[in-house]
Design a protein around this motif. Sequence first.
Motif, short mmCIF file in Angstrom:
data_model
loop_
_atom_site.label_atom_id
_atom_site.label_comp_id
_atom_site.label_asym_id
_atom_site.label_seq_id
_atom_site.Cartn_x
_atom_site.Cartn_y
_atom_site.Cartn_z
N SER A 1 27.48 -9.44 -35.25
CA SER A 1 26.83 -8.92 -34.19
C SER A 1 26.25 -7.69 -34.57
CB SER A 1 27.99 -8.43 -33.12
OG SER A 1 27.43 -7.63 -32.21
N ALA A 2 24.83 -7.68 -34.26
CA ALA A 2 24.12 -6.32 -34.78
C ALA A 2 24.31 -5.20 -33.77
CB ALA A 2 22.63 -6.80 -34.88
N THR B 1 25.74 5.38 -42.26
CA THR B 1 24.55 4.74 -43.20
C THR B 1 24.85 3.32 -43.39
OG1 THR B 1 25.27 5.71 -44.94
CG2 THR B 1 23.21 6.43 -43.79
N SER B 2 26.15 2.91 -43.83
CA SER B 2 26.55 1.74 -44.04
C SER B 2 26.46 0.71 -43.04
CB SER B 2 27.85 1.73 -45.00
OG SER B 2 28.79 0.58 -44.53
N ALA B 3 27.11 1.25 -41.95
CA ALA B 3 27.14 0.24 -40.61
C ALA B 3 25.51 -0.10 -40.17
CB ALA B 3 27.92 0.98 -39.66
N LEU B 4 24.79 1.12 -40.13
CA LEU B 4 23.43 0.73 -39.75
C LEU B 4 22.81 -0.04 -40.48
CD1 LEU B 4 23.25 4.34 -38.07
CD2 LEU B 4 23.16 2.25 -36.73
N ARG B 5 22.87 0.23 -42.00
CA ARG B 5 22.05 -0.67 -42.78
C ARG B 5 22.30 -2.12 -42.42
NH1 ARG B 5 24.54 0.09 -47.38
NH2 ARG B 5 23.86 2.44 -47.65
N ARG B 6 23.62 -2.29 -42.17
CA ARG B 6 23.85 -3.58 -41.59
C ARG B 6 23.45 -4.29 -40.46
NH1 ARG B 6 27.62 -7.45 -42.74
NH2 ARG B 6 28.62 -8.37 -41.10
N ALA B 7 23.18 -3.19 -39.68
CA ALA B 7 22.66 -3.45 -38.31
C ALA B 7 20.92 -3.89 -38.54
CB ALA B 7 22.84 -2.21 -37.42
N VAL B 8 20.62 -3.32 -39.56
CA VAL B 8 19.08 -3.64 -39.51
C VAL B 8 19.03 -4.93 -40.23
CG1 VAL B 8 17.05 -2.98 -41.24
CG2 VAL B 8 18.40 -1.23 -39.60
N GLY C 1 14.32 -7.06 -36.60
CA GLY C 1 13.22 -6.70 -35.97
C GLY C 1 13.63 -5.64 -34.96
N GLY C 2 14.91 -5.22 -35.15
CA GLY C 2 15.40 -4.45 -33.97
C GLY C 2 14.89 -3.03 -34.26
N MET C 3 14.16 -2.61 -33.20
CA MET C 3 13.63 -1.06 -33.26
C MET C 3 14.81 -0.15 -33.08
SD MET C 3 10.38 -1.23 -33.67
CE MET C 3 10.67 -2.32 -35.14
N LEU C 4 15.64 -0.26 -32.30
CA LEU C 4 16.79 0.58 -31.79
C LEU C 4 17.61 0.61 -33.28
CD1 LEU C 4 17.47 2.00 -29.40
CD2 LEU C 4 19.16 0.37 -28.86
N HIS C 5 17.84 -0.53 -33.88
CA HIS C 5 18.76 -0.30 -35.24
C HIS C 5 17.89 0.38 -36.33
CE1 HIS C 5 19.17 -3.82 -32.65
NE2 HIS C 5 20.60 -3.75 -33.09
N TYR D 1 15.58 2.90 -35.84
CA TYR D 1 15.69 4.07 -35.58
C TYR D 1 16.89 4.86 -36.00
CZ TYR D 1 16.13 8.11 -32.46
OH TYR D 1 16.41 9.53 -32.13
N TRP D 2 17.90 4.06 -35.27
CA TRP D 2 19.27 4.78 -35.74
C TRP D 2 19.66 4.76 -37.19
CZ3 TRP D 2 22.49 7.69 -33.32
CH2 TRP D 2 22.36 7.93 -31.98
N TYR D 3 19.30 3.72 -38.04
CA TYR D 3 19.38 3.91 -39.30
C TYR D 3 18.60 5.09 -39.89
CZ TYR D 3 19.71 2.32 -44.24
OH TYR D 3 19.83 2.15 -45.65
N ALA D 4 17.35 5.30 -39.53
CA ALA D 4 16.56 6.51 -39.89
C ALA D 4 17.49 7.83 -39.51
CB ALA D 4 15.09 6.48 -39.03
N SER D 5 18.10 7.73 -38.25
CA SER D 5 18.74 8.99 -37.71
C SER D 5 19.91 9.16 -38.63
CB SER D 5 19.19 8.85 -36.27
OG SER D 5 19.87 9.54 -35.93
N ALA D 6 20.46 8.26 -39.29
CA ALA D 6 21.87 8.33 -39.86
C ALA D 6 21.26 8.84 -41.29
CB ALA D 6 22.59 7.22 -40.19
N LEU D 7 20.09 8.27 -41.97
CA LEU D 7 19.50 8.80 -43.28
C LEU D 7 19.20 10.52 -43.00
CD1 LEU D 7 17.34 5.80 -44.14
CD2 LEU D 7 19.23 6.37 -45.25
N ALA D 8 18.63 10.56 -41.79
CA ALA D 8 18.20 12.27 -41.70
C ALA D 8 19.49 12.87 -41.72
CB ALA D 8 17.35 12.31 -40.39
N ALA D 9 20.67 12.42 -41.01
CA ALA D 9 21.66 13.27 -40.83
C ALA D 9 22.40 13.40 -42.42
CB ALA D 9 22.77 12.75 -39.83
#
Length: 445
Positions: free
Chosen positions: A349-350, A370-377, A382-386, A388-396
Amino acid sequence: MSAAGLGARLQAAYGFSARPSWSRELSRAVEEVCRRHGLDAGTLHGRLDAEPHLLDELAGLVTVGETYFYRHPSDIQHAVSIITALLAGRSAEEPCVVWSAGCASGEEPYTLAMELDRRLGAAAPARVRILATDVNSDALAKARAGIYSAWSFRGVGTELRERYFLPLQPNAWQVAPRLLERIAWHRSGLAQHAATMASGSVDVIFFRNVAIYLEADALAQLYRQFRRVMRPGGTLYVASADPFPPRELFTRVAAPGVAAFRPADDDARLPVAPPPSGPVPGAPPQRHDVKVPPPAPVTRVAATPAPDAPPPGGGVALALAEARRLADRGELAEALALVSRAALTDPLSADVALLCGQLHVATGELTEATSALRRAVYLAPGGMLHRYWYASALAAAGDRARARQMLLDVERQLAARGAAERVEDQQTTVEELADSARFLRESLS
Ligand SMILES: C[S@@+](CC[C@H](N)C(=O)[O-])C[C@H]1O[C@@H](n2cnc3c(N)ncnc32)[C@H](O)[C@@H]1O
């Protein structure tokens, strides 16, 4: 009184519309209030007439309190421009009044206080009075204390946190005293509070992500009250997914990406002329969802599934909803435990990976995030929210270049879609996510 009777009573008092999980939430609220006061359900029902605070407590427990700092930042930035222009035309004795109607745990009014401070410097914000009201007393207690975990900072860079908050302990920050003092909090229902306010006494009303939970007739009454209490030249902000106010009362302001309205009969020109006039790009400019005047046939504000229909996705969807609720109450460890269990049940489940990553960002566990969000992507390419959140984790995590690139990519892809469309969570609109992506990207430049 039956659960249905209690639900009807809450709906009559507060205008809540029933949603799929309504009766489950009601039962949980009854249990909680009974626990707090050492009552059984029968006694509680018997006392509701004599002790109206018990009904208020129940109301607070069935509302949805999702909020965070700098939610849809364009609204806040637009409002600060409006306020600046209003102040320029007023004497020092005539303050600007802003009402955060449905402020939940306070992130919205504090964001406004921060942005006023950021844009106007230390002196001018003292000329703005911020009133914040909500029916949920637990959320208001948190707002008054001004203590937040990283969950409330989701989607904003650390710069604002460092500037306006004092670290208290790992994963807890308190709003700086000069902002804490700036806001007047009131626990009250919206209709009840509006009824106590003088006509023409408020310049700006924030009413975002609240209308969506209200029944059509109650909402129409509330929009009428907002029109009554608003001063000429005032502005009402709603979220782009909310039912808009009726055109008889409010006209949409031509400001890209912002669902802002001014009184329809307001002859005063807007003090700030947000360019350009004409239709708002990408948004349906004349969408007005609430009809006045009643009596109208009972029309739902938004299509609502039958009460108590199980949410699509069954057990995992329920677990995710419960985890979000826990996170909104600051119980991040419990929320993470629930999502981790859901991940075992549904490893593909993404949505589970996404929430898992969001919660890890909030707890500061950036490697896990970052590991969970890379997996989500990966699971939802095509998930925009996924993304966006991956980017937000990378930024953090300090990978600003990759974060910026990914955010730009998200913005470009969203620009090709309709502003009012919803993204994967079916709540956030394209416009809101694009705005958050822009805001985060600019904070990384
Ligand atoms: C989803 S939160 C929105 C918070 C904030 N405005 C934002 O956009 O982030 C909705 C809030 O509205 C409050 N609310 C809903 N109906 C209300 C009513 N009839 N009277 C007072 N508050 C209400 C809820 O308690 C909840 O805290």
